[in-house]
Design a protein around this motif. Structure first.
Motif, PDB file in Angstrom:
ATOM      1  N   GLY A  34      -1.310   5.113  -6.254  1.00 17.86           N
ATOM      2  CA  GLY A  34      -2.424   4.436  -5.590  1.00 17.86           C
ATOM      3  C   GLY A  34      -2.151   3.816  -4.317  1.00 17.86           C
ATOM      4  O   GLY A  34      -2.985   4.059  -3.236  1.00 17.86           O
ATOM      5  N   GLY A  35      -1.001   3.187  -4.189  1.00 15.48           N
ATOM      6  CA  GLY A  35      -0.826   2.919  -2.938  1.00 15.48           C
ATOM      7  C   GLY A  35      -0.483   3.879  -1.917  1.00 15.48           C
ATOM      8  O   GLY A  35      -0.941   3.599  -0.513  1.00 15.48           O
ATOM      9  N   ALA A  36       0.086   5.048  -2.223  1.00 15.99           N
ATOM     10  CA  ALA A  36       0.324   6.110  -1.301  1.00 15.99           C
ATOM     11  C   ALA A  36      -0.913   6.835  -1.069  1.00 15.99           C
ATOM     12  O   ALA A  36      -1.239   7.077   0.214  1.00 15.99           O
ATOM     13  CB  ALA A  36       1.326   7.147  -1.941  1.00 15.99           C
ATOM     14  N   PHE A  37      -1.687   6.831  -2.026  1.00 11.70           N
ATOM     15  CA  PHE A  37      -3.415   7.290  -1.747  1.00 11.70           C
ATOM     16  C   PHE A  37      -3.936   6.524  -0.520  1.00 11.70           C
ATOM     17  O   PHE A  37      -4.568   7.000   0.216  1.00 11.70           O
ATOM     18  CB  PHE A  37      -4.135   7.312  -3.055  1.00 11.70           C
ATOM     19  N   LEU A  38      -3.901   5.091  -0.840  1.00 12.79           N
ATOM     20  CA  LEU A  38      -4.768   4.310  -0.019  1.00 12.79           C
ATOM     21  C   LEU A  38      -4.021   4.267   1.524  1.00 12.79           C
ATOM     22  O   LEU A  38      -4.795   4.251   2.568  1.00 12.79           O
ATOM     23  CB  LEU A  38      -4.503   2.750  -0.302  1.00 12.79           C
ATOM     24  N   VAL A  39      -2.720   4.526   1.793  1.00 11.68           N
ATOM     25  CA  VAL A  39      -1.933   4.574   2.822  1.00 11.68           C
ATOM     26  C   VAL A  39      -2.650   5.849   3.661  1.00 11.68           C
ATOM     27  O   VAL A  39      -2.915   6.046   4.789  1.00 11.68           O
ATOM     28  CB  VAL A  39      -0.654   4.621   2.874  1.00 11.68           C
ATOM     29  N   LEU A  40      -2.574   7.108   2.705  1.00 18.30           N
ATOM     30  CA  LEU A  40      -2.980   8.291   3.329  1.00 18.30           C
ATOM     31  C   LEU A  40      -4.601   8.261   3.757  1.00 18.30           C
ATOM     32  O   LEU A  40      -4.814   8.751   4.829  1.00 18.30           O
ATOM     33  CB  LEU A  40      -2.871   9.293   2.231  1.00 18.30           C
ATOM     34  N   LEU A  76      -5.889   8.584   7.389  1.00 19.51           N
ATOM     35  CA  LEU A  76      -6.842   9.849   7.779  1.00 19.51           C
ATOM     36  C   LEU A  76      -8.335   9.185   8.487  1.00 19.51           C
ATOM     37  O   LEU A  76      -8.656   9.579   9.293  1.00 19.51           O
ATOM     38  CB  LEU A  76      -7.449  10.313   6.494  1.00 19.51           C
ATOM     39  N   TRP A  77      -8.603   7.792   8.017  1.00 18.57           N
ATOM     40  CA  TRP A  77      -9.688   7.050   8.607  1.00 18.57           C
ATOM     41  C   TRP A  77      -9.330   6.887  10.254  1.00 18.57           C
ATOM     42  O   TRP A  77     -10.126   6.948  11.042  1.00 18.57           O
ATOM     43  CB  TRP A  77     -10.041   5.975   7.906  1.00 18.57           C
TER      44      TRP A  77
END
Length: 55
Positions: free
Chosen positions: A35-41, A45-46
């Motif tokens: 989840g942390g890796a997904f949020l950082v990615l 992207l944003w």
């Protein structure tokens, strides 16, 4: 040294390492890490899409 003997040696080495250490560290939760890796990615992207005003 042939490819099959090299692969067999690497598999043996990997299996011995897994038996000794038991795999994952106790404090690592895969859901938190993923989840942390997904949020950082998603944040990267944003930021990239906000700064790319060429179009």
């Amino acid at each position: 040294m042939s490819l099959s003997s090299t692969a067999q040696s690497l598999v043996l080495l990997a299996s011995e390492g897994a038996e000794q250490h038991g795999g994952n560290h106790d404090s690592l939760n895969p859901y938190i890490t993923g989840g942390g890796a997904f949020l950082v990615l998603m944040l990267m992207l944003w930021v990239t899409t906000r700064l790319n005003r060429d179009r």
